[in-house]
Design an enzyme around this catalytic site. Structure first.
Site, PDB file in Angstrom:
ATOM      1  N   GLY A  14       0.803  -1.209   0.000  1.00  0.00           N
ATOM      2  CA  GLY A  14       0.000   0.000   0.000  1.00  0.00           C
ATOM      3  C   GLY A  14       0.843   1.270   0.000  1.00  0.00           C
ATOM      4  O   GLY A  14       0.310   2.380  -0.022  1.00  0.00           O
ATOM      5  N   ARG A  93      13.257   6.746   5.330  1.00  0.00           N
ATOM      6  CA  ARG A  93      13.865   7.823   6.124  1.00  0.00           C
ATOM      7  C   ARG A  93      13.408   9.164   5.571  1.00  0.00           C
ATOM      8  O   ARG A  93      12.969   9.262   4.420  1.00  0.00           O
ATOM      9  CB  ARG A  93      15.386   7.723   6.110  1.00  0.00           C
ATOM     10  CG  ARG A  93      16.027   7.965   4.767  1.00  0.00           C
ATOM     11  CD  ARG A  93      17.535   7.913   4.860  1.00  0.00           C
ATOM     12  NE  ARG A  93      18.140   7.880   3.548  1.00  0.00           N
ATOM     13  CZ  ARG A  93      19.274   8.495   3.236  1.00  0.00           C
ATOM     14  NH1 ARG A  93      19.914   9.214   4.145  1.00  0.00           N
ATOM     15  NH2 ARG A  93      19.777   8.400   2.036  1.00  0.00           N
ATOM     16  N   VAL A 130      14.032  -4.748   0.121  1.00  0.00           N
ATOM     17  CA  VAL A 130      14.173  -3.370  -0.350  1.00  0.00           C
ATOM     18  C   VAL A 130      14.133  -2.411   0.847  1.00  0.00           C
ATOM     19  O   VAL A 130      14.849  -1.415   0.883  1.00  0.00           O
ATOM     20  CB  VAL A 130      13.054  -3.036  -1.361  1.00  0.00           C
ATOM     21  CG1 VAL A 130      13.071  -1.562  -1.757  1.00  0.00           C
ATOM     22  CG2 VAL A 130      13.165  -3.929  -2.597  1.00  0.00           C
ATOM     23  N   ASP A 160      21.709   1.468  -6.601  1.00  0.00           N
ATOM     24  CA  ASP A 160      23.032   2.116  -6.546  1.00  0.00           C
ATOM     25  C   ASP A 160      23.821   1.798  -7.820  1.00  0.00           C
ATOM     26  O   ASP A 160      24.491   2.663  -8.391  1.00  0.00           O
ATOM     27  CB  ASP A 160      23.800   1.625  -5.324  1.00  0.00           C
ATOM     28  CG  ASP A 160      22.956   1.744  -4.062  1.00  0.00           C
ATOM     29  OD1 ASP A 160      22.651   2.868  -3.675  1.00  0.00           O
ATOM     30  OD2 ASP A 160      22.573   0.706  -3.498  1.00  0.00           O
ATOM     31  N   HIS A 188      24.207  -0.832   1.423  1.00  0.00           N
ATOM     32  CA  HIS A 188      23.353   0.162   0.759  1.00  0.00           C
ATOM     33  C   HIS A 188      23.218   1.352   1.718  1.00  0.00           C
ATOM     34  O   HIS A 188      22.219   1.532   2.411  1.00  0.00           O
ATOM     35  CB  HIS A 188      21.984  -0.434   0.443  1.00  0.00           C
ATOM     36  CG  HIS A 188      21.017   0.591  -0.090  1.00  0.00           C
ATOM     37  ND1 HIS A 188      21.221   1.267  -1.258  1.00  0.00           N
ATOM     38  CD2 HIS A 188      19.845   1.059   0.410  1.00  0.00           C
ATOM     39  CE1 HIS A 188      20.220   2.106  -1.463  1.00  0.00           C
ATOM     40  NE2 HIS A 188      19.379   2.010  -0.458  1.00  0.00           N
TER      41      HIS A 188
END
Ligand SMILES: NC(=O)C1=CN([C@@H]2O[C@H](COP(=O)(O)OP(=O)(O)OC[C@H]3O[C@@H](n4cnc5c(N)ncnc54)[C@H](O)[C@@H]3O)[C@@H](O)[C@H]2O)C=CC1
Ligand SMILES: O=C([O-])CC(=O)C(=O)O
Length: 329
Positions: A14, A93, A130, A160, A188
């Site tokens: 979602g 983030r 992910v 990346d 990552h």
């Protein structure tokens, strides 16, 4: 004979990346244009309406390959019989944060999902994490799925890799298709190391065309901090490019990389001095449906120091999640 349908589970369906991914999965860009798909969308209760809405729109797309869509907040149901698990669901983030700041909040999501994968996944399950911090979340997931080979748990550094290819191509004013042999090493995170020492442009060594100062001062920081740049410019983290890289990772994993290589975070077997078991980005080829680390690349002092720094961060993250009780001692 018609190809058997594959069960594809998307967590966080979602959310933003989920919305950018689902329609492309349904159109055949994840596994191939002849592979029917059964989608399972996993959300937490607050996200169910958004996932249900996406399911309605998927229905309206009348995708020939899409056999069914199921929305659930039950991880056991979502991963029952899963062939491909895309673990996207987790908090992104915001400005001023590093991905490691998400370690505790997001880390707690992945243990239960690992257990559900362990309990019910298909024998050939492939998992791509992910959600950030992706490498360590993949480590947590694998730690809770002891019956599934560790090589089936991967984390995404393909974004990346794609960023590095695009930056290099732009700098050299060549098409992205001219670039080969690039590698993202490590985490990552901002410590990742985009390595061009084995890269070629139309067969010529890239290192003959760029200087170390451009690498150190421009290219590496630009690629490593691109996620932050996107957050600064658009006010939210990457979505379309992340969805694209997700498809690239899984498509290559299932269908092979051909003559070249790409980058993916996979469980280390100790190659290049990366401690075994850490989920670290390496140069990888996909052969026979499995990732294989490209062995035997020479590494000079410039690269070694940068790989070691990123791997040291992965070791710290592993210690941090161990201290939080998110992986066993
Ligand atoms: N590895 C990479 O290259 C990249 C990773 N990311 C990461 O992907 C993640 C998702 O990003 P967005 O889609 O933009 O975030 P978003 O906030 O739009 O969506 C996340 C969704 O996950 C759901 N969710 C939270 N906990 C869950 C759980 N336990 N089970 C199932 N669903 C759950 C939320 O309800 C929400 O709908 C973030 O952690 C972000 O940092 C983003 C870009 C690139
Ligand atoms: O930077 C972020 O937080 C999102 C992400 O992982 C990326 O864009 O590479």
């Amino acid at each position: 004979m018609p190809t058997e349908a594959r069960n594809v589970t998307v967590t966080g369906a979602g959310g933003q990346i989920g919305y950018a991914l689902l329609f492309r999965i349904a159109s055949g860009q994840l596994l191939g244009a002849d592979v029917p798909i059964k989608l399972r969308l996993l959300e937490i209760p607050q996200g169910l309406n958004a996932a249900e809405g996406a399911a309605l729109e998927l229905h309206d797309g009348a995708f020939p390959l899409l056999q069914s869509v199921e929305v659930t907040d039950d991880a056991t149901r979502a991963f029952d019989g899963v062939n491909v698990g895309l673990l996207v669901g987790s908090r992104p983030r915001g400005p001023g944060m590093e991905r490691a700041d998400l370690l505790e909040a997001n880390g707690r999501i992945f243990g239960p999902q690992g257990r559900a994968i362990n309990a019910g996944a298909a024998d050939d399950v492939r998992v791509l994490v992910v959600g950030n911090p992706a490498n360590t979340n993949a480590l947590i997931t694998a730690a809770h799925a002891p019956d599934v080979p560790a090589e089936r748990f991967t984390a995404m550094t393909r974004l990346d890799h794609n960023r590095a290819v695009a930056q290099l191509a732009a700098h050299l004013a060549v098409p992205v298709t001219s670039i080969a042999g690039l590698t993202i090493w490590g985490n990552h995170s901002a410590s990742q190391y985009p390595d061009v020492f084995h890269a070629t442009v139309d067969g010529r060594p890239v290192i003959d065309l760029v200087g170390e100062s451009w690498l150190a001062e421009t290219f590496i920081p630009r690629v490593a901090n691109r996620g932050s740049e996107i957050i600064r410019v658009r006010g939210a983290s990457s979505v379309g490019s992340a969805a694209s890289a997700t498809l690239d990772h899984v498509f290559d994993w299932v269908n092979g990389t051909g003559s070249g290589w790409t980058s993916a975070a996979v469980a280390s077997d100790g190659s290049y001095g990366v401690p075994a078991g850490l989920v670290s980005s390496f140069p990888v080829r996909s052969v026979g449906g499995a990732w294989r680390i490209v062995e035997g690349l020479e590494m000079g002092a410039f690269s070694r120091a940068r790989v070691d720094a990123s791997v040291a961060e992965l070791v710290e993250e592993r210690e941090a999640v161990r201290a939080l009780g998110l992986i066993p001692d």
